[in-house]
Enzyme design. Structure first.
Site, PDB file in Angstrom:
ATOM      1  N   ASP A  38       0.891  -1.342   0.029  1.00 20.95           N
ATOM      2  CA  ASP A  38      -0.033  -0.166  -0.069  1.00 20.95           C
ATOM      3  C   ASP A  38       0.909   1.095   0.032  1.00 20.95           C
ATOM      4  O   ASP A  38       1.471   1.528   0.918  1.00 20.95           O
ATOM      5  CB  ASP A  38      -0.933   0.020   1.173  1.00 20.95           C
ATOM      6  CG  ASP A  38      -1.600   1.272   1.638  1.00 20.95           C
ATOM      7  OD1 ASP A  38      -2.087   1.315   2.583  1.00 20.95           O
ATOM      8  OD2 ASP A  38      -1.492   2.079   0.661  1.00 20.95           O
ATOM      9  N   GLU A  47      31.921   9.940   2.737  1.00 21.68           N
ATOM     10  CA  GLU A  47      32.198   9.855   4.018  1.00 21.68           C
ATOM     11  C   GLU A  47      31.059  10.181   4.875  1.00 21.68           C
ATOM     12  O   GLU A  47      30.964  11.492   5.249  1.00 21.68           O
ATOM     13  CB  GLU A  47      33.443  10.813   3.934  1.00 21.68           C
ATOM     14  CG  GLU A  47      34.508  10.596   3.052  1.00 21.68           C
ATOM     15  CD  GLU A  47      35.539  11.916   3.231  1.00 21.68           C
ATOM     16  OE1 GLU A  47      35.534  12.848   2.288  1.00 21.68           O
ATOM     17  OE2 GLU A  47      36.268  11.937   4.256  1.00 21.68           O
ATOM     18  N   GLU A  73      29.728  10.692   8.367  1.00 20.08           N
ATOM     19  CA  GLU A  73      30.318  10.969   9.827  1.00 20.08           C
ATOM     20  C   GLU A  73      28.836  10.765  10.627  1.00 20.08           C
ATOM     21  O   GLU A  73      27.741  11.017  10.091  1.00 20.08           O
ATOM     22  CB  GLU A  73      30.634  12.334  10.167  1.00 20.08           C
ATOM     23  CG  GLU A  73      32.013  12.478   9.331  1.00 20.08           C
ATOM     24  CD  GLU A  73      32.432  13.970   9.362  1.00 20.08           C
ATOM     25  OE1 GLU A  73      33.587  14.338   9.126  1.00 20.08           O
ATOM     26  OE2 GLU A  73      31.458  14.990   9.379  1.00 20.08           O
ATOM     27  N   GLU A 114      36.249  11.206  14.861  1.00 16.84           N
ATOM     28  CA  GLU A 114      36.162  12.435  14.100  1.00 16.84           C
ATOM     29  C   GLU A 114      36.486  13.788  15.135  1.00 16.84           C
ATOM     30  O   GLU A 114      36.721  13.403  16.349  1.00 16.84           O
ATOM     31  CB  GLU A 114      34.885  12.682  13.402  1.00 16.84           C
ATOM     32  CG  GLU A 114      34.897  12.551  11.885  1.00 16.84           C
ATOM     33  CD  GLU A 114      35.901  13.235  11.141  1.00 16.84           C
ATOM     34  OE1 GLU A 114      36.454  13.083  10.052  1.00 16.84           O
ATOM     35  OE2 GLU A 114      36.267  14.427  11.770  1.00 16.84           O
ATOM     36  N   GLU A 164      33.710   8.173  12.100  1.00 20.18           N
ATOM     37  CA  GLU A 164      33.682   8.122  10.468  1.00 20.18           C
ATOM     38  C   GLU A 164      34.233   6.618   9.893  1.00 20.18           C
ATOM     39  O   GLU A 164      35.302   6.213  10.519  1.00 20.18           O
ATOM     40  CB  GLU A 164      34.553   9.259   9.687  1.00 20.18           C
ATOM     41  CG  GLU A 164      34.503   9.103   8.233  1.00 20.18           C
ATOM     42  CD  GLU A 164      35.011  10.372   7.496  1.00 20.18           C
ATOM     43  OE1 GLU A 164      35.821  10.035   6.521  1.00 20.18           O
ATOM     44  OE2 GLU A 164      34.834  11.416   7.917  1.00 20.18           O
ATOM     45  N   HIS A 220      30.845  14.089   3.055  1.00 17.71           N
ATOM     46  CA  HIS A 220      31.731  14.453   1.995  1.00 17.71           C
ATOM     47  C   HIS A 220      31.208  13.552   0.769  1.00 17.71           C
ATOM     48  O   HIS A 220      31.333  12.320   0.881  1.00 17.71           O
ATOM     49  CB  HIS A 220      33.225  14.587   2.164  1.00 17.71           C
ATOM     50  CG  HIS A 220      33.518  15.557   3.190  1.00 17.71           C
ATOM     51  ND1 HIS A 220      34.590  15.574   3.946  1.00 17.71           N
ATOM     52  CD2 HIS A 220      32.922  16.479   3.865  1.00 17.71           C
ATOM     53  CE1 HIS A 220      34.724  16.694   4.617  1.00 17.71           C
ATOM     54  NE2 HIS A 220      33.496  16.939   4.713  1.00 17.71           N
ATOM     55  N   ARG A 262      39.964  22.790   2.317  1.00 15.21           N
ATOM     56  CA  ARG A 262      38.911  22.292   2.920  1.00 15.21           C
ATOM     57  C   ARG A 262      37.999  23.109   3.220  1.00 15.21           C
ATOM     58  O   ARG A 262      36.795  22.924   3.740  1.00 15.21           O
ATOM     59  CB  ARG A 262      39.206  21.437   4.116  1.00 15.21           C
ATOM     60  CG  ARG A 262      39.841  19.984   3.880  1.00 15.21           C
ATOM     61  CD  ARG A 262      40.250  19.442   5.117  1.00 15.21           C
ATOM     62  NE  ARG A 262      40.472  17.828   4.873  1.00 15.21           N
ATOM     63  CZ  ARG A 262      41.714  17.386   4.228  1.00 15.21           C
ATOM     64  NH1 ARG A 262      42.508  18.138   3.846  1.00 15.21           N
ATOM     65  NH2 ARG A 262      41.544  16.101   3.927  1.00 15.21           N
ATOM     66  N   GLU A 294      35.377  16.181  -4.648  1.00 18.58           N
ATOM     67  CA  GLU A 294      34.974  16.150  -3.396  1.00 18.58           C
ATOM     68  C   GLU A 294      34.047  17.134  -3.320  1.00 18.58           C
ATOM     69  O   GLU A 294      34.563  18.351  -2.865  1.00 18.58           O
ATOM     70  CB  GLU A 294      35.735  15.910  -2.315  1.00 18.58           C
ATOM     71  CG  GLU A 294      35.173  15.871  -1.066  1.00 18.58           C
ATOM     72  CD  GLU A 294      35.973  16.103   0.232  1.00 18.58           C
ATOM     73  OE1 GLU A 294      36.046  15.411   1.176  1.00 18.58           O
ATOM     74  OE2 GLU A 294      36.740  16.925   0.321  1.00 18.58           O
ATOM     75  N   ARG A 310      31.636  18.926  -0.538  1.00 17.02           N
ATOM     76  CA  ARG A 310      31.651  18.859   1.184  1.00 17.02           C
ATOM     77  C   ARG A 310      30.426  19.210   1.871  1.00 17.02           C
ATOM     78  O   ARG A 310      30.339  19.182   3.005  1.00 17.02           O
ATOM     79  CB  ARG A 310      32.577  19.491   1.550  1.00 17.02           C
ATOM     80  CG  ARG A 310      34.331  19.042   0.956  1.00 17.02           C
ATOM     81  CD  ARG A 310      35.509  20.138   1.196  1.00 17.02           C
ATOM     82  NE  ARG A 310      35.603  20.048   2.712  1.00 17.02           N
ATOM     83  CZ  ARG A 310      36.095  19.488   3.559  1.00 17.02           C
ATOM     84  NH1 ARG A 310      36.532  18.270   2.876  1.00 17.02           N
ATOM     85  NH2 ARG A 310      36.359  19.682   4.617  1.00 17.02           N
TER      86      ARG A 310
HETATM   87  N1  LIG Z   1      38.189   7.970  -8.712  1.00 20.13           N
HETATM   88  C1  LIG Z   1      37.436   8.129  -7.729  1.00 20.13           C
HETATM   89  N2  LIG Z   1      36.099   8.376  -7.586  1.00 20.13           N
HETATM   90  C2  LIG Z   1      35.087   8.629  -6.603  1.00 20.13           C
HETATM   91  N3  LIG Z   1      35.658   8.223  -5.521  1.00 20.13           N
HETATM   92  C3  LIG Z   1      36.891   7.951  -5.205  1.00 20.13           C
HETATM   93  C4  LIG Z   1      37.708   7.863  -6.392  1.00 20.13           C
HETATM   94  N4  LIG Z   1      39.066   7.514  -5.865  1.00 20.13           N
HETATM   95  C5  LIG Z   1      38.751   7.222  -4.573  1.00 20.13           C
HETATM   96  N5  LIG Z   1      37.602   7.583  -3.954  1.00 20.13           N
HETATM   97  C6  LIG Z   1      37.109   7.728  -2.762  1.00 20.13           C
HETATM   98  O1  LIG Z   1      37.020   8.929  -2.199  1.00 20.13           O
HETATM   99  C7  LIG Z   1      36.946   8.806  -0.864  1.00 20.13           C
HETATM  100  C8  LIG Z   1      38.200   9.423  -0.113  1.00 20.13           C
HETATM  101  O2  LIG Z   1      38.078   9.467   0.957  1.00 20.13           O
HETATM  102  P1  LIG Z   1      39.243  10.345   2.118  1.00 20.13           P
HETATM  103  O3  LIG Z   1      38.946  10.272   3.359  1.00 20.13           O
HETATM  104  O4  LIG Z   1      40.518   9.873   1.589  1.00 20.13           O
HETATM  105  O5  LIG Z   1      38.986  11.648   1.804  1.00 20.13           O
HETATM  106  P2  LIG Z   1      39.425  13.077   2.215  1.00 20.13           P
HETATM  107  O6  LIG Z   1      38.438  13.823   1.979  1.00 20.13           O
HETATM  108  O7  LIG Z   1      40.638  13.373   2.074  1.00 20.13           O
HETATM  109  O8  LIG Z   1      39.279  12.759   3.699  1.00 20.13           O
HETATM  110  P3  LIG Z   1      38.644  13.849   4.993  1.00 20.13           P
HETATM  111  O9  LIG Z   1      37.608  14.621   4.564  1.00 20.13           O
HETATM  112  O10 LIG Z   1      38.194  12.894   6.195  1.00 20.13           O
HETATM  113  O11 LIG Z   1      39.805  14.782   5.371  1.00 20.13           O
HETATM  114  C9  LIG Z   1      36.919   7.151  -0.413  1.00 20.13           C
HETATM  115  O12 LIG Z   1      35.526   7.019  -0.390  1.00 20.13           O
HETATM  116  C10 LIG Z   1      37.721   6.815  -1.771  1.00 20.13           C
HETATM  117  O13 LIG Z   1      37.065   5.492  -2.279  1.00 20.13           O
HETATM  118 MG   LIG Z   2      36.637  14.727   2.990  1.00 19.39          MG
END
Ligand SMILES: Nc1ncnc2c1ncn2[C@@H]1O[C@H](COP(=O)(O)OP(=O)(O)OP(=O)(O)O)[C@@H](O)[C@H]1O
Ligand SMILES: [Mg+2]
Length: 454
Positions: A64, A143, A145, A196, A203, A252, A323, A343, A345
């Site tokens: 449902d 990532e 947390e 963290e 994390e 992130h 960052r 990345e 964030r």
């Molecule tokens: N080519 C890619 N495409 C997408 N994700 C990737 C690739 N290569 C690595 N990753 C992923 O990116 C993430 C990196 O995480 P990592 O903790 O090193 O990042 P960080 O941002 O430097 O750390 P923090 O934010 O904790 O300081 C992991 O999940 C990893 O598997």
């Molecule tokens: Mg990160």
């Protein structure tokens, strides 16, 4: 109601279905959980017996939909959950407990058509657009947390640890290890884990995977973290900002596009090792960041995290290593093709991962399709700039509240395209109602500040 051509609405391969049936028999699994999510990403689950499994795999199980947030109203509430056999996993269990399997479902309407309101279908549609543009994989590494508290009645922390804190061999370290074992048992590859910045904040990092698989893993991650915590008498939460004055919990999201096994974001000759595709993708996310905000940060509380300071990314800019920017290009392995990624964030771990990954992908593809230009990176600490300096540099901020964010989304053609009319309309109505409800509250802060003096 349309004549139902039943008995074989599933689109998965017969071989994959047969493999699940064989595994359930061989492992004497006594119950199978069928999972899907509602529009906000809350996990919905119902159990079937092994005797129902063959039919369920071929033709799905009716349910449902009217009691699922964001699904159809009562007058057209018959929905069908079709399990995806590739997602079959054994739930973590202890000897003597019932052996339980789990599959994640696609939701269809009785005539077998994919349901517009199904978040997993929203992500599938985004991946179809990506494939039509010549890419074959959207890799995601989130990532997440989270906090561990004594219980869900308050925010009593279990330790005073900080970033990478090696607190005395406490419950939390054991708990993280037990959680990692359970996740790996369900096929979720883990890279590393750590304490963290905030007290009782943790994390565990999953290895990246293609977006649909990673959205499935993200809802699995959230459930397993909570289950293992509960089994150990504590409470795990992905609430973005549970403690005033401490860092909040973010998610992130590391992203890259692949084609024939090659990373389309990579360019060895570029000074940032970023290809024109990678740059246009980032430009698309920055251009549409404010519009997408109510999707990757969907709760009132999400905006208590997205405030200047506390490492939370609020300034719409990109950078290498830095960052304080919204989009960061990690530089651990400069020139390494596979690891080249962007990345973002600002998402938080209580978002709907299907809708979030879909919207992030559409924004990136929009940048590629329309050839958006990427501004120069902001290598300076954006938190240290004055408002005037930021204005001069043309740096805008994310919305400051859910109320502001949802009105940005309501005007967004990109988010409407990403979510589809059905989800878009339901989402806007839902979030406006949440904001209005919050706005009406008379908070303890107001009483403390005004009652004695006004
Ligand atoms: N080519 C890619 N495409 C997408 N994700 C990737 C690739 N290569 C690595 N990753 C992923 O990116 C993430 C990196 O995480 P990592 O903790 O090193 O990042 P960080 O941002 O430097 O750390 P923090 O934010 O904790 O300081 C992991 O999940 C990893 O598997
Ligand atoms: Mg990160």
């Amino acid at each position: 109601m349309a004549q139902v051509k039943s008995k074989d609405r599933a689109t998965s391969s017969k071989a994959a279905r047969a493999k699940v049936l064989a595994q359930v028999k061989a492992e004497k699994i006594e119950s199978i959980l069928l999972w899907f999510t509602d529009i906000e990403g809350h996990l919905k689950s119902f159990a079937i017996t092994p005797s129902e499994l063959a039919d369920a795999l071929d033709d799905g199980m009716g349910f449902d939909g009217s009691s699922v947030t964001g699904f159809n109203a009562i007058e057209e509430s018959d929905m069908v959950a079709i399990p995806d056999p590739t997602t079959f996993r054994l739930m973590p269990w202890r000897a003597g407990e019932t052996k339980v399997g789990r599959m994640i479902c696609d939701v269809v309407t009785p005539d077998g058509k994919p349901y517009d309101g199904d978040p997993r279908f929203v992500l599938r549609r985004a991946l179809e657009r990506m494939q039509s543009m010549g890419f074959d994989t959207f890799n995601i590494g989130p990532e997440l947390e989270y906090f561990l508290f004594k219980d869900n009645k308050g925010t009593e922390t279990l330790d005073e640890g900080g970033y990478f804190a090696m607190t005395t061999l406490d419950a939390a370290t054991e708990l993280r290890n037990e959680t990692i074992k359970a996740l790996e048992g369900m096929g979720v590859a883990i890279e590393y884990s750590h304490h963290e910045v905030a007290p009782s904040q943790h994390e565990i990092d999953m290895r990246y995977a293609p977006a649909l698989e990673m959205a499935d893993r993200t809802i699995t991650y959230r459930l397993i973290v909570k289950e293992i915590a509960a089994k150990n008498g504590v409470y795990a939460t992905f609430m973005p900002k549970p403690i005033f004055g401490e860092n909040g919990s973010g998610m992130h999201v590391h992203m890259s596009l692949f084609k024939d096994g090659r990373n389309s974001f990579f360019d060895a000759k570029d000074k940032y090792n970023l290809s024109p595709v990678g740059k246009a993708f980032i430009a698309g996310q920055l251009k549409h960041a404010r519009e997408m905000s109510s999707v990757f940060a969907q709760w009132v509380n999400s905006y208590k995290r997205l405030v200047p300071g506390y490492e939370a990314p609020v300034y719409v800019a990109w950078s290498r290593r830095n960052r304080s920017a919204l989009v960061r290009i990690p530089l651990y392995k400069p020139g390494a093709e596979q690891a080249t990624r962007a990345e973002i964030r600002c998402p938080d771990p209580s978002c709907n991962p299907y809708l979030t990954f879909a919207t992030l992908l559409h924004a990136g593809l929009e940048g590629i399709e329309k050839g958006y230009k990427l501004e120069d990176p902001m290598e300076t600490n954006l938190y240290h700039l004055t408002e005037t300096e930021r204005k001069k540099l043309g740096i805008i901020e994310l919305p400051g509240s859910l109320g502001e964010a949802i009105e940005e989304t309501a005007k967004s053609a990109l988010v409407k395209k990403a979510l589809g009319q059905h989800v878009f309309d339901h989402y806007i109505a839902l979030k406006r109602a949440e904001w209005n409800d919050y706005r009406l509250q008379v908070t303890q802060w107001e009483l403390d500040r005004y009652l004695k003096v006004l």
